[in-house]
Motif scaffolding. Structure first.
Motif, PDB file in Angstrom:
ATOM      1  N   ARG A  19       0.846  -1.181   0.000  1.00  0.00           N
ATOM      2  CA  ARG A  19       0.000   0.000   0.000  1.00  0.00           C
ATOM      3  C   ARG A  19       0.887   1.239   0.000  1.00  0.00           C
ATOM      4  O   ARG A  19       1.665   1.459   0.929  1.00  0.00           O
ATOM      5  CB  ARG A  19      -0.933   0.030   1.217  1.00  0.00           C
ATOM      6  CG  ARG A  19      -1.952   1.162   1.121  1.00  0.00           C
ATOM      7  CD  ARG A  19      -2.911   1.199   2.281  1.00  0.00           C
ATOM      8  NE  ARG A  19      -2.294   1.744   3.484  1.00  0.00           N
ATOM      9  CZ  ARG A  19      -2.994   2.198   4.529  1.00  0.00           C
ATOM     10  NH1 ARG A  19      -4.316   2.190   4.493  1.00  0.00           N
ATOM     11  NH2 ARG A  19      -2.375   2.647   5.601  1.00  0.00           N
ATOM     12  N   LEU A  20       0.746   2.013  -1.052  1.00  0.00           N
ATOM     13  CA  LEU A  20       1.481   3.267  -1.148  1.00  0.00           C
ATOM     14  C   LEU A  20       0.640   4.389  -0.551  1.00  0.00           C
ATOM     15  O   LEU A  20      -0.585   4.405  -0.690  1.00  0.00           O
ATOM     16  CB  LEU A  20       1.803   3.593  -2.602  1.00  0.00           C
ATOM     17  CG  LEU A  20       2.564   2.525  -3.388  1.00  0.00           C
ATOM     18  CD1 LEU A  20       2.894   3.053  -4.784  1.00  0.00           C
ATOM     19  CD2 LEU A  20       3.806   2.081  -2.663  1.00  0.00           C
ATOM     20  N   SER A  21       1.324   5.320   0.097  1.00  0.00           N
ATOM     21  CA  SER A  21       0.676   6.495   0.666  1.00  0.00           C
ATOM     22  C   SER A  21       1.192   7.747  -0.011  1.00  0.00           C
ATOM     23  O   SER A  21       2.374   7.829  -0.354  1.00  0.00           O
ATOM     24  CB  SER A  21       0.948   6.585   2.172  1.00  0.00           C
ATOM     25  OG  SER A  21       0.454   5.455   2.853  1.00  0.00           O
ATOM     26  N   CYS A  22       0.317   8.699  -0.173  1.00  0.00           N
ATOM     27  CA  CYS A  22       0.666  10.018  -0.710  1.00  0.00           C
ATOM     28  C   CYS A  22       0.158  11.032   0.307  1.00  0.00           C
ATOM     29  O   CYS A  22      -1.039  11.349   0.340  1.00  0.00           O
ATOM     30  CB  CYS A  22       0.013  10.213  -2.068  1.00  0.00           C
ATOM     31  SG  CYS A  22       0.229  11.856  -2.794  1.00  0.00           S
ATOM     32  N   ALA A  23       1.058  11.486   1.169  1.00  0.00           N
ATOM     33  CA  ALA A  23       0.690  12.406   2.235  1.00  0.00           C
ATOM     34  C   ALA A  23       0.853  13.845   1.762  1.00  0.00           C
ATOM     35  O   ALA A  23       1.898  14.215   1.213  1.00  0.00           O
ATOM     36  CB  ALA A  23       1.548  12.162   3.465  1.00  0.00           C
ATOM     37  N   ALA A  24      -0.166  14.643   1.984  1.00  0.00           N
ATOM     38  CA  ALA A  24      -0.155  16.036   1.550  1.00  0.00           C
ATOM     39  C   ALA A  24       0.089  16.966   2.728  1.00  0.00           C
ATOM     40  O   ALA A  24      -0.347  16.692   3.852  1.00  0.00           O
ATOM     41  CB  ALA A  24      -1.473  16.381   0.879  1.00  0.00           C
ATOM     42  N   SER A  25       0.780  18.068   2.447  1.00  0.00           N
ATOM     43  CA  SER A  25       0.968  19.134   3.432  1.00  0.00           C
ATOM     44  C   SER A  25       0.878  20.466   2.721  1.00  0.00           C
ATOM     45  O   SER A  25       1.037  20.542   1.504  1.00  0.00           O
ATOM     46  CB  SER A  25       2.317  18.990   4.132  1.00  0.00           C
ATOM     47  OG  SER A  25       3.373  19.100   3.197  1.00  0.00           O
ATOM     48  N   GLY A  26       0.581  21.516   3.487  1.00  0.00           N
ATOM     49  CA  GLY A  26       0.474  22.841   2.896  1.00  0.00           C
ATOM     50  C   GLY A  26      -0.816  23.056   2.140  1.00  0.00           C
ATOM     51  O   GLY A  26      -0.968  24.078   1.462  1.00  0.00           O
ATOM     52  N   THR A  28      -5.136  21.136   1.516  1.00  0.00           N
ATOM     53  CA  THR A  28      -6.112  20.081   1.810  1.00  0.00           C
ATOM     54  C   THR A  28      -6.307  19.230   0.571  1.00  0.00           C
ATOM     55  O   THR A  28      -6.832  19.700  -0.434  1.00  0.00           O
ATOM     56  CB  THR A  28      -7.445  20.699   2.260  1.00  0.00           C
ATOM     57  OG1 THR A  28      -7.206  21.556   3.383  1.00  0.00           O
ATOM     58  CG2 THR A  28      -8.432  19.614   2.645  1.00  0.00           C
ATOM     59  N   ILE A  29      -5.881  17.970   0.656  1.00  0.00           N
ATOM     60  CA  ILE A  29      -5.860  17.117  -0.524  1.00  0.00           C
ATOM     61  C   ILE A  29      -7.260  16.851  -1.067  1.00  0.00           C
ATOM     62  O   ILE A  29      -7.432  16.533  -2.257  1.00  0.00           O
ATOM     63  CB  ILE A  29      -5.107  15.801  -0.224  1.00  0.00           C
ATOM     64  CG1 ILE A  29      -4.675  15.112  -1.517  1.00  0.00           C
ATOM     65  CG2 ILE A  29      -5.958  14.885   0.665  1.00  0.00           C
ATOM     66  CD1 ILE A  29      -3.677  15.917  -2.333  1.00  0.00           C
ATOM     67  N   SER A  30      -8.283  17.022  -0.234  1.00  0.00           N
ATOM     68  CA  SER A  30      -9.646  16.776  -0.704  1.00  0.00           C
ATOM     69  C   SER A  30     -10.075  17.803  -1.748  1.00  0.00           C
ATOM     70  O   SER A  30     -11.060  17.598  -2.449  1.00  0.00           O
ATOM     71  CB  SER A  30     -10.627  16.764   0.462  1.00  0.00           C
ATOM     72  OG  SER A  30     -10.646  18.023   1.119  1.00  0.00           O
ATOM     73  N   PHE A  31      -9.342  18.902  -1.869  1.00  0.00           N
ATOM     74  CA  PHE A  31      -9.647  19.922  -2.867  1.00  0.00           C
ATOM     75  C   PHE A  31      -8.943  19.667  -4.202  1.00  0.00           C
ATOM     76  O   PHE A  31      -9.021  20.493  -5.114  1.00  0.00           O
ATOM     77  CB  PHE A  31      -9.239  21.299  -2.358  1.00  0.00           C
ATOM     78  CG  PHE A  31     -10.024  21.784  -1.169  1.00  0.00           C
ATOM     79  CD1 PHE A  31      -9.513  22.795  -0.351  1.00  0.00           C
ATOM     80  CD2 PHE A  31     -11.255  21.249  -0.842  1.00  0.00           C
ATOM     81  CE1 PHE A  31     -10.224  23.250   0.751  1.00  0.00           C
ATOM     82  CE2 PHE A  31     -11.972  21.701   0.261  1.00  0.00           C
ATOM     83  CZ  PHE A  31     -11.451  22.700   1.056  1.00  0.00           C
ATOM     84  N   TYR A  32      -8.251  18.536  -4.291  1.00  0.00           N
ATOM     85  CA  TYR A  32      -7.447  18.241  -5.464  1.00  0.00           C
ATOM     86  C   TYR A  32      -7.865  16.922  -6.119  1.00  0.00           C
ATOM     87  O   TYR A  32      -8.246  15.971  -5.424  1.00  0.00           O
ATOM     88  CB  TYR A  32      -5.962  18.128  -5.087  1.00  0.00           C
ATOM     89  CG  TYR A  32      -5.315  19.403  -4.637  1.00  0.00           C
ATOM     90  CD1 TYR A  32      -5.564  19.926  -3.380  1.00  0.00           C
ATOM     91  CD2 TYR A  32      -4.450  20.094  -5.473  1.00  0.00           C
ATOM     92  CE1 TYR A  32      -4.973  21.115  -2.957  1.00  0.00           C
ATOM     93  CE2 TYR A  32      -3.836  21.273  -5.058  1.00  0.00           C
ATOM     94  CZ  TYR A  32      -4.107  21.772  -3.803  1.00  0.00           C
ATOM     95  OH  TYR A  32      -3.511  22.941  -3.396  1.00  0.00           O
ATOM     96  N   ASN A  77      -5.393  13.543   5.397  1.00  0.00           N
ATOM     97  CA  ASN A  77      -4.871  14.316   4.271  1.00  0.00           C
ATOM     98  C   ASN A  77      -3.974  13.463   3.380  1.00  0.00           C
ATOM     99  O   ASN A  77      -2.904  13.901   2.925  1.00  0.00           O
ATOM    100  CB  ASN A  77      -4.093  15.554   4.764  1.00  0.00           C
ATOM    101  CG  ASN A  77      -4.259  16.747   3.843  1.00  0.00           C
ATOM    102  OD1 ASN A  77      -5.255  16.870   3.127  1.00  0.00           O
ATOM    103  ND2 ASN A  77      -3.286  17.639   3.868  1.00  0.00           N
ATOM    104  N   THR A  78      -4.414  12.247   3.115  1.00  0.00           N
ATOM    105  CA  THR A  78      -3.595  11.258   2.436  1.00  0.00           C
ATOM    106  C   THR A  78      -4.428  10.506   1.396  1.00  0.00           C
ATOM    107  O   THR A  78      -5.612  10.236   1.611  1.00  0.00           O
ATOM    108  CB  THR A  78      -3.010  10.258   3.454  1.00  0.00           C
ATOM    109  OG1 THR A  78      -2.191  10.973   4.381  1.00  0.00           O
ATOM    110  CG2 THR A  78      -2.177   9.188   2.781  1.00  0.00           C
TER     111      THR A  78
END
Length: 128
Positions: A19-26, A28-32, A77-78
């Protein structure tokens, strides 16, 4: 602008899972809209899977359909890429990418040039 960090890659035997994770910062990943791509040595970067800004729309490359699943955890946020039934031909560096922020939409994107933000990648190696 959001920053992305992938993790979860590694060495696995054929038939195994990662399982790969893509963690977002800076941001909100839900807007992308988020896409997963991969690149093997000597080959072009290719589309693997994507989840639209709405989160409810996903799309997969034929080569991974039925084996890979992309999902979101907005609380963390992932975005994840669950990879089952791995094959030697899945060996590549895997990248997540984000497009946005955007209004709520079910539109998905499968070309690398449609994404502005990329992570650094995580290596997946499948031994046969």
């Amino acid at each position: 602008q959001v920053q992305l960090v992938e993790s979860g890659g590694g060495l696995v035997q054929a038939g195994g899972s990662l399982r790969l994770s893509c963690a977002a910062s800076g941001g909100t990943i839900s807007f992308y809209a988020v896409g997963w791509f991969r690149q093997a040595p000597g080959k072009e970067r290719e589309f693997v899977a994507t989840t639209a800004r709405s989160g409810g729309t996903t799309y997969y490359a034929n080569s991974v359909k039925g084996r890979f699943t992309v999902s979101r955890d907005n609380a963390k946020n992932t975005v994840y890429l669950q990879m089952n039934g791995l094959k030697a031909e899945d060996t590549a560096a895997y990248y997540c990418a984000a497009r946005g922020p955007t209004y709520y939409s079910a539109t998905f994107y499968i070309r690398p040039d449609e994404y502005a933000t990329w992570g650094q990648g995580t290596q997946v190696t499948v031994s046969s």
